[in-house]
Scaffold this motif. Structure first.
Motif, PDB file in Angstrom:
ATOM      1  N   ALA A  62       0.866  -1.175   0.000  1.00 25.73           N
ATOM      2  CA  ALA A  62       0.000   0.000   0.000  1.00 25.73           C
ATOM      3  C   ALA A  62       0.905   1.228   0.000  1.00 25.73           C
ATOM      4  CB  ALA A  62      -0.878  -0.019   1.244  1.00 25.73           C
ATOM      5  N   ILE A  63       0.538   2.206  -0.849  1.00 25.25           N
ATOM      6  CA  ILE A  63       1.274   3.478  -0.872  1.00 25.25           C
ATOM      7  C   ILE A  63       0.558   4.447   0.053  1.00 25.25           C
ATOM      8  CG2 ILE A  63       2.050   5.401  -2.309  1.00 25.25           C
ATOM      9  CD1 ILE A  63       1.767   3.498  -4.754  1.00 25.25           C
ATOM     10  N   GLU A  64       1.311   5.029   0.969  1.00 26.28           N
ATOM     11  CA  GLU A  64       0.743   6.067   1.840  1.00 26.28           C
ATOM     12  C   GLU A  64       1.376   7.411   1.492  1.00 26.28           C
ATOM     13  OE1 GLU A  64       0.981   5.221   5.993  1.00 26.28           O
ATOM     14  OE2 GLU A  64      -0.656   3.764   5.886  1.00 26.28           O
ATOM     15  N   TYR A  65       0.511   8.429   1.447  1.00 24.66           N
ATOM     16  CA  TYR A  65       0.962   9.797   1.212  1.00 24.66           C
ATOM     17  C   TYR A  65       0.493  10.633   2.402  1.00 24.66           C
ATOM     18  CZ  TYR A  65       1.140  14.462  -0.951  1.00 24.66           C
ATOM     19  OH  TYR A  65       1.387  15.778  -1.223  1.00 24.66           O
ATOM     20  N   ARG A  66       1.423  11.223   3.101  1.00 21.45           N
ATOM     21  CA  ARG A  66       1.110  11.961   4.335  1.00 21.45           C
ATOM     22  C   ARG A  66       0.225  11.119   5.262  1.00 21.45           C
ATOM     23  NH1 ARG A  66       2.706  17.287   3.484  1.00 21.45           N
ATOM     24  NH2 ARG A  66       2.741  17.978   1.346  1.00 21.45           N
ATOM     25  N   GLY A  67       0.542   9.812   5.348  1.00 22.28           N
ATOM     26  CA  GLY A  67      -0.155   8.916   6.269  1.00 22.28           C
ATOM     27  C   GLY A  67      -1.469   8.366   5.766  1.00 22.28           C
ATOM     28  N   GLU A  68      -1.859   8.713   4.516  1.00 24.54           N
ATOM     29  CA  GLU A  68      -3.138   8.244   3.976  1.00 24.54           C
ATOM     30  C   GLU A  68      -2.889   7.221   2.877  1.00 24.54           C
ATOM     31  OE1 GLU A  68      -7.002  10.244   1.719  1.00 24.54           O
ATOM     32  OE2 GLU A  68      -5.312  11.496   2.336  1.00 24.54           O
ATOM     33  N   TYR A  69      -3.687   6.142   2.872  1.00 32.45           N
ATOM     34  CA  TYR A  69      -3.550   5.103   1.845  1.00 32.45           C
ATOM     35  C   TYR A  69      -4.104   5.631   0.512  1.00 32.45           C
ATOM     36  CZ  TYR A  69      -4.891   0.821  -0.677  1.00 32.45           C
ATOM     37  OH  TYR A  69      -5.081  -0.140  -1.646  1.00 32.45           O
ATOM     38  N   VAL A  70      -3.242   5.671  -0.533  1.00 32.43           N
ATOM     39  CA  VAL A  70      -3.642   6.322  -1.784  1.00 32.43           C
ATOM     40  C   VAL A  70      -3.463   5.454  -3.040  1.00 32.43           C
ATOM     41  CG1 VAL A  70      -3.251   8.663  -0.912  1.00 32.43           C
ATOM     42  CG2 VAL A  70      -1.350   7.425  -2.001  1.00 32.43           C
ATOM     43  N   GLY A  71      -2.795   4.300  -2.936  1.00 33.05           N
ATOM     44  CA  GLY A  71      -2.587   3.490  -4.137  1.00 33.05           C
ATOM     45  C   GLY A  71      -1.778   2.242  -3.835  1.00 33.05           C
ATOM     46  N   ASN A  72      -1.520   1.482  -4.899  1.00 32.71           N
ATOM     47  CA  ASN A  72      -0.814   0.197  -4.757  1.00 32.71           C
ATOM     48  C   ASN A  72       0.439   0.170  -5.620  1.00 32.71           C
ATOM     49  OD1 ASN A  72      -3.198  -0.466  -3.477  1.00 32.71           O
ATOM     50  ND2 ASN A  72      -3.631  -2.261  -4.756  1.00 32.71           N
ATOM     51  N   ILE A  73       1.413  -0.599  -5.166  1.00 30.96           N
ATOM     52  CA  ILE A  73       2.603  -0.853  -5.994  1.00 30.96           C
ATOM     53  C   ILE A  73       3.065  -2.285  -5.738  1.00 30.96           C
ATOM     54  CG2 ILE A  73       4.293   0.084  -4.314  1.00 30.96           C
ATOM     55  CD1 ILE A  73       5.686   1.346  -6.882  1.00 30.96           C
ATOM     56  N   GLY A  74       3.491  -2.965  -6.805  1.00 32.93           N
ATOM     57  CA  GLY A  74       3.913  -4.358  -6.663  1.00 32.93           C
ATOM     58  C   GLY A  74       5.206  -4.624  -7.406  1.00 32.93           C
ATOM     59  N   ILE A  75       6.011  -5.490  -6.822  1.00 36.51           N
ATOM     60  CA  ILE A  75       7.242  -5.984  -7.459  1.00 36.51           C
ATOM     61  C   ILE A  75       7.026  -7.485  -7.636  1.00 36.51           C
ATOM     62  CG2 ILE A  75       9.675  -6.511  -7.008  1.00 36.51           C
ATOM     63  CD1 ILE A  75       9.519  -3.651  -7.531  1.00 36.51           C
ATOM     64  N   HIS A  76       7.029  -7.944  -8.873  1.00 33.64           N
ATOM     65  CA  HIS A  76       6.685  -9.339  -9.150  1.00 33.64           C
ATOM     66  C   HIS A  76       7.916 -10.057  -9.688  1.00 33.64           C
ATOM     67  CE1 HIS A  76       2.519  -8.041  -8.702  1.00 33.64           C
ATOM     68  NE2 HIS A  76       2.839  -7.006  -9.451  1.00 33.64           N
ATOM     69  N   PRO A  77       8.625 -10.805  -8.837  1.00 32.10           N
ATOM     70  CA  PRO A  77       9.817 -11.521  -9.303  1.00 32.10           C
ATOM     71  C   PRO A  77       9.469 -12.536 -10.391  1.00 32.10           C
ATOM     72  CG  PRO A  77       9.785 -11.409  -6.917  1.00 32.10           C
ATOM     73  CD  PRO A  77       8.440 -10.934  -7.390  1.00 32.10           C
ATOM     74  N   LYS A  78      10.359 -12.659 -11.363  1.00 34.20           N
ATOM     75  CA  LYS A  78      10.145 -13.601 -12.470  1.00 34.20           C
ATOM     76  C   LYS A  78      10.684 -14.975 -12.097  1.00 34.20           C
ATOM     77  CE  LYS A  78      10.358  -9.767 -15.595  1.00 34.20           C
ATOM     78  NZ  LYS A  78      10.265  -9.371 -16.979  1.00 34.20           N
ATOM     79  N   LYS A  79      10.483 -15.925 -13.006  1.00 33.46           N
ATOM     80  CA  LYS A  79      10.873 -17.300 -12.704  1.00 33.46           C
ATOM     81  C   LYS A  79      11.971 -17.768 -13.677  1.00 33.46           C
ATOM     82  CE  LYS A  79       6.353 -18.832 -10.936  1.00 33.46           C
ATOM     83  NZ  LYS A  79       6.482 -17.992  -9.791  1.00 33.46           N
ATOM     84  N   ASP A  80      12.468 -18.977 -13.371  1.00 36.79           N
ATOM     85  CA  ASP A  80      13.382 -19.694 -14.265  1.00 36.79           C
ATOM     86  C   ASP A  80      14.600 -18.807 -14.588  1.00 36.79           C
ATOM     87  OD1 ASP A  80      14.367 -21.155 -16.749  1.00 36.79           O
ATOM     88  OD2 ASP A  80      12.622 -22.375 -16.325  1.00 36.79           O
ATOM     89  N   ILE A  81      14.996 -18.749 -15.847  1.00 34.51           N
ATOM     90  CA  ILE A  81      16.205 -18.000 -16.200  1.00 34.51           C
ATOM     91  C   ILE A  81      16.064 -16.494 -16.022  1.00 34.51           C
ATOM     92  CG2 ILE A  81      17.085 -19.734 -17.828  1.00 34.51           C
ATOM     93  CD1 ILE A  81      15.839 -17.984 -20.075  1.00 34.51           C
TER      94      ILE A  81
END
Ligand SMILES: CC(C)(COP(=O)(O)OP(=O)(O)OC[C@H]1O[C@@H](n2cnc3c(N)ncnc32)[C@H](O)[C@@H]1OP(=O)(O)O)[C@@H](O)C(=O)NCCC(=O)NCCS
Length: 172
Positions: A62-81
């Protein structure tokens, strides 16, 4: 993780209602893959939060801006090679656009992916008409690596996907 103004934190069940409010917006949906629900219900939000809370190590924040929940961000690791790379994805509630929030959030997420997840490369694809997201990535040290011509159909419209990547050793 925080830079003082923007923070990334894990999701909690209490985010369900606000997530549905932030995400239920066609102006967000038009820039994301069709796997992102539209309309976006509280049940969709609950499913997403359940999934996010199970990720270990955490990949969705969850992204917080000045303590308020305002959006989402994700890091999605890949697989195999491709496993030293991850794809990044994000959205912000429309009321919070143009405040520089996502550029800060992407920088924090990249630091986390390089430092905590051991990634050496982060990439993503942006629809050709999404100039704001391309600008965010460029401000965060991502380089345009290519254009996948007519590779996307979104809401009945065929468009190009612009591919961006940032490497761990990037110095900007
Ligand atoms: C794209 C998105 C994340 C941008 O978030 P944001 O917090 O408003 O972004 P920032 O304020 O950090 O930076 C936006 C940059 O794009 C620029 N920009 C915004 N709209 C633009 C437009 N139509 N044309 C050109 N530049 C534009 C801004 O001026 C700013 O650059 P600057 O700092 O050099 O002035 C947000 O609009 C969003 O959530 N959109 C819907 C979902 C989405 O597109 N996700 C990404 C999918 S790849």
């Amino acid at each position: 993780m925080t830079d003082g103004l923007v923070a990334l934190r894990p999701f909690t069940p209490g985010d369900r209602k606000r997530l549905a409010e932030l995400a239920d917006n066609v102006n967000i949906f038009r820039n994301l893959r069709d796997g992102f629900p539209h309309p976006y219900s509280e049940a969709d939000a609950e499913r997403f939060i359940d999934m996010a809370m199970k990720c270990e190590p955490p990949q969705l924040f969850a992204i917080e801006y000045r303590g308020e929940y305002v959006g989402n961000i994700g890091i999605h690791p890949k697989k195999d090679i491709y496993r030293l790379g991850a794809e990044i994805g994000y959205f912000l509630g429309e009321d919070y656009w143009h405040l520089g929030i996502m550029s800060r959030a992407v920088k924090l997420a990249c630091e986390y992916a390089f430092r905590e997840l051991g990634m050496i490369r982060i990439d993503t694809g942006v629809f050709d008409y999404n100039v704001a997201s391309q600008r965010v990535l460029e401000k965060c040290g991502f380089i345009k690596e290519g254009v996948f011509r007519k590779s996307v159909i979104k809401m009945g419209r065929i468009c190009d996907e612009v591919r961006y990547a940032r490497l761990k050793e990037a110095d900007f």
